[in-house]
Scaffold this motif. Sequence first.
Motif, PDB file in Angstrom:
ATOM      1  N   ALA A  37      -9.825   2.966  -5.972  1.00  0.00           N
ATOM      2  CA  ALA A  37      -8.944   3.168  -4.814  1.00  0.00           C
ATOM      3  C   ALA A  37      -8.222   1.854  -4.512  1.00  0.00           C
ATOM      4  O   ALA A  37      -8.827   0.782  -4.534  1.00  0.00           O
ATOM      5  CB  ALA A  37      -9.755   3.611  -3.606  1.00  0.00           C
ATOM      6  N   THR A  38      -6.931   1.943  -4.232  1.00  0.00           N
ATOM      7  CA  THR A  38      -6.118   0.763  -3.939  1.00  0.00           C
ATOM      8  C   THR A  38      -5.426   0.935  -2.585  1.00  0.00           C
ATOM      9  O   THR A  38      -5.377   2.045  -2.040  1.00  0.00           O
ATOM     10  CB  THR A  38      -5.073   0.540  -5.045  1.00  0.00           C
ATOM     11  OG1 THR A  38      -4.266   1.723  -5.178  1.00  0.00           O
ATOM     12  CG2 THR A  38      -5.749   0.238  -6.376  1.00  0.00           C
ATOM     13  N   PRO A  39      -4.878  -0.132  -2.010  1.00  0.00           N
ATOM     14  CA  PRO A  39      -4.267  -0.050  -0.680  1.00  0.00           C
ATOM     15  C   PRO A  39      -3.173   1.014  -0.575  1.00  0.00           C
ATOM     16  O   PRO A  39      -2.438   1.273  -1.532  1.00  0.00           O
ATOM     17  CB  PRO A  39      -3.685  -1.455  -0.481  1.00  0.00           C
ATOM     18  CG  PRO A  39      -4.560  -2.331  -1.315  1.00  0.00           C
ATOM     19  CD  PRO A  39      -4.881  -1.514  -2.535  1.00  0.00           C
ATOM     20  N   ILE A  40      -3.052   1.607   0.619  1.00  0.00           N
ATOM     21  CA  ILE A  40      -1.988   2.587   0.862  1.00  0.00           C
ATOM     22  C   ILE A  40      -0.769   1.919   1.493  1.00  0.00           C
ATOM     23  O   ILE A  40       0.227   2.585   1.771  1.00  0.00           O
ATOM     24  CB  ILE A  40      -2.471   3.748   1.757  1.00  0.00           C
ATOM     25  CG1 ILE A  40      -2.970   3.230   3.109  1.00  0.00           C
ATOM     26  CG2 ILE A  40      -3.563   4.530   1.063  1.00  0.00           C
ATOM     27  CD1 ILE A  40      -3.373   4.332   4.071  1.00  0.00           C
ATOM     28  N   GLY A  41      -0.841   0.621   1.712  1.00  0.00           N
ATOM     29  CA  GLY A  41       0.298  -0.095   2.279  1.00  0.00           C
ATOM     30  C   GLY A  41       0.011  -1.575   2.441  1.00  0.00           C
ATOM     31  O   GLY A  41       0.721  -2.427   1.921  1.00  0.00           O
ATOM     32  N   ASN A  42      -1.069  -1.881   3.135  1.00  0.00           N
ATOM     33  CA  ASN A  42      -1.451  -3.261   3.384  1.00  0.00           C
ATOM     34  C   ASN A  42      -2.289  -3.775   2.215  1.00  0.00           C
ATOM     35  O   ASN A  42      -3.382  -3.270   1.949  1.00  0.00           O
ATOM     36  CB  ASN A  42      -2.248  -3.348   4.688  1.00  0.00           C
ATOM     37  CG  ASN A  42      -2.441  -4.768   5.159  1.00  0.00           C
ATOM     38  OD1 ASN A  42      -2.696  -5.670   4.363  1.00  0.00           O
ATOM     39  ND2 ASN A  42      -2.311  -4.986   6.461  1.00  0.00           N
ATOM     40  N   LEU A  43      -1.794  -4.784   1.505  1.00  0.00           N
ATOM     41  CA  LEU A  43      -2.466  -5.281   0.316  1.00  0.00           C
ATOM     42  C   LEU A  43      -3.848  -5.867   0.605  1.00  0.00           C
ATOM     43  O   LEU A  43      -4.654  -6.045  -0.309  1.00  0.00           O
ATOM     44  CB  LEU A  43      -1.598  -6.332  -0.381  1.00  0.00           C
ATOM     45  CG  LEU A  43      -0.324  -5.812  -1.058  1.00  0.00           C
ATOM     46  CD1 LEU A  43       0.431  -6.956  -1.718  1.00  0.00           C
ATOM     47  CD2 LEU A  43      -0.643  -4.742  -2.084  1.00  0.00           C
ATOM     48  N   LYS A  44      -4.135  -6.164   1.870  1.00  0.00           N
ATOM     49  CA  LYS A  44      -5.458  -6.700   2.200  1.00  0.00           C
ATOM     50  C   LYS A  44      -6.550  -5.634   2.161  1.00  0.00           C
ATOM     51  O   LYS A  44      -7.734  -5.963   2.152  1.00  0.00           O
ATOM     52  CB  LYS A  44      -5.416  -7.336   3.593  1.00  0.00           C
ATOM     53  CG  LYS A  44      -4.497  -8.542   3.712  1.00  0.00           C
ATOM     54  CD  LYS A  44      -4.485  -9.078   5.140  1.00  0.00           C
ATOM     55  CE  LYS A  44      -3.548 -10.260   5.278  1.00  0.00           C
ATOM     56  NZ  LYS A  44      -3.498 -10.765   6.677  1.00  0.00           N
ATOM     57  N   ASP A  45      -6.138  -4.384   2.153  1.00  0.00           N
ATOM     58  CA  ASP A  45      -7.112  -3.283   2.184  1.00  0.00           C
ATOM     59  C   ASP A  45      -7.641  -2.965   0.793  1.00  0.00           C
ATOM     60  O   ASP A  45      -7.456  -1.858   0.272  1.00  0.00           O
ATOM     61  CB  ASP A  45      -6.484  -2.034   2.806  1.00  0.00           C
ATOM     62  CG  ASP A  45      -6.150  -2.210   4.273  1.00  0.00           C
ATOM     63  OD1 ASP A  45      -6.782  -3.059   4.917  1.00  0.00           O
ATOM     64  OD2 ASP A  45      -5.237  -1.518   4.756  1.00  0.00           O
ATOM     65  N   ILE A  46      -8.317  -3.917   0.189  1.00  0.00           N
ATOM     66  CA  ILE A  46      -8.903  -3.684  -1.131  1.00  0.00           C
ATOM     67  C   ILE A  46     -10.243  -4.399  -1.185  1.00  0.00           C
ATOM     68  O   ILE A  46     -10.426  -5.465  -0.575  1.00  0.00           O
ATOM     69  CB  ILE A  46      -7.966  -4.170  -2.260  1.00  0.00           C
ATOM     70  CG1 ILE A  46      -8.462  -3.666  -3.620  1.00  0.00           C
ATOM     71  CG2 ILE A  46      -7.814  -5.686  -2.246  1.00  0.00           C
ATOM     72  CD1 ILE A  46      -7.435  -3.789  -4.725  1.00  0.00           C
ATOM     73  N   SER A  47     -11.192  -3.815  -1.889  1.00  0.00           N
ATOM     74  CA  SER A  47     -12.538  -4.395  -1.936  1.00  0.00           C
ATOM     75  C   SER A  47     -12.654  -5.405  -3.071  1.00  0.00           C
ATOM     76  O   SER A  47     -11.896  -5.381  -4.044  1.00  0.00           O
ATOM     77  CB  SER A  47     -13.579  -3.291  -2.115  1.00  0.00           C
ATOM     78  OG  SER A  47     -13.494  -2.733  -3.423  1.00  0.00           O
ATOM     79  N   PHE A  48     -13.648  -6.288  -2.951  1.00  0.00           N
ATOM     80  CA  PHE A  48     -13.914  -7.239  -4.023  1.00  0.00           C
ATOM     81  C   PHE A  48     -14.334  -6.514  -5.297  1.00  0.00           C
ATOM     82  O   PHE A  48     -14.012  -6.925  -6.404  1.00  0.00           O
ATOM     83  CB  PHE A  48     -15.014  -8.222  -3.597  1.00  0.00           C
ATOM     84  CG  PHE A  48     -14.565  -9.202  -2.558  1.00  0.00           C
ATOM     85  CD1 PHE A  48     -13.460 -10.008  -2.771  1.00  0.00           C
ATOM     86  CD2 PHE A  48     -15.240  -9.313  -1.355  1.00  0.00           C
ATOM     87  CE1 PHE A  48     -13.039 -10.915  -1.813  1.00  0.00           C
ATOM     88  CE2 PHE A  48     -14.833 -10.211  -0.393  1.00  0.00           C
ATOM     89  CZ  PHE A  48     -13.731 -11.023  -0.617  1.00  0.00           C
TER      90      PHE A  48
END
Length: 306
Positions: A37-48
Amino acid sequence: MSGPVSAPPAPGRAPSYAAFGLRAEAEPLAPGLHIVATPIGNLKDISFRALSTLAAADAVLAEDTRTSKTLLAHYGIATPLLPYHEHNAAQMRPKILDKLRQGGKLALISDAGTPLVSDPGYKLVAEAVAEGLPVTGIPGPSAVLAALVLAGLPTDRFFFEGFLPPKSAARKGRLTELAAIPGTLVFFESPRRLAEMLADAATVLGARSGAVARELTKYYENVRRGPLPELAAHYGEAEEARGEIVVVIGPPDASAAAAQGDTLDEALRAALTKVSLKEAVAQVAAASGQPRRVVYARALELTRAP
């Protein structure tokens, strides 16, 4: 999180990614297909874990490599991108499965959010599972769940429909079939069809509560809530909405559903005293707007009752 602080690793060096101004070495990745799963808009919304998986994979299968290139570049990930979308899926699937049979480590992503939700990844996963090939999920952002939790509507039971038919008649027909589902409904919709879709929903579903979520997690994120007729009126008069849109519609009122069931039974009993079962079903379905199969099933129950 900031962008990469150094160039991608040279050949022979361990794969890595950049975050918080530092470069981190990716953990070893097991062979198989990894659904990321990758961000839907905000690039900060991704896990390590997602970053490590993307960095350590042999290749990243992307719905649109141009969109995904931005994400990988932001985190300093040098993994090759391969296109996998609805137009080339039939040709690419055998090649991908062959790589997996050989012990390949592949990551599958969509344009945004969780793969397989309204994108072509389902058939690839289904065939990999059928062959006993390893498939792993790396959970994360989802536009469906983000809109659902922001809508202010019941979340204990929901049904995701995706996109409704583009034509009004077919759209109303599908909404009629969904009307009896005892849960919150979630749809994707395009900006140019939003006003018409809401108008049809108000016609079929009445004054149910709804919410229109636009540009979730982005700078111009907006959620408008209200009864369907009000939402339909607003977007019918406003300028065309922009961006990615999720429409959430509340469940039917329990008392209203019960009353509708009583009305349906009364109509069927009256019709069955005058015409055949087949004709009664056709008449009541046309008058009530209920799907013929629903009316037929109820008619059978009534005729079999002692």
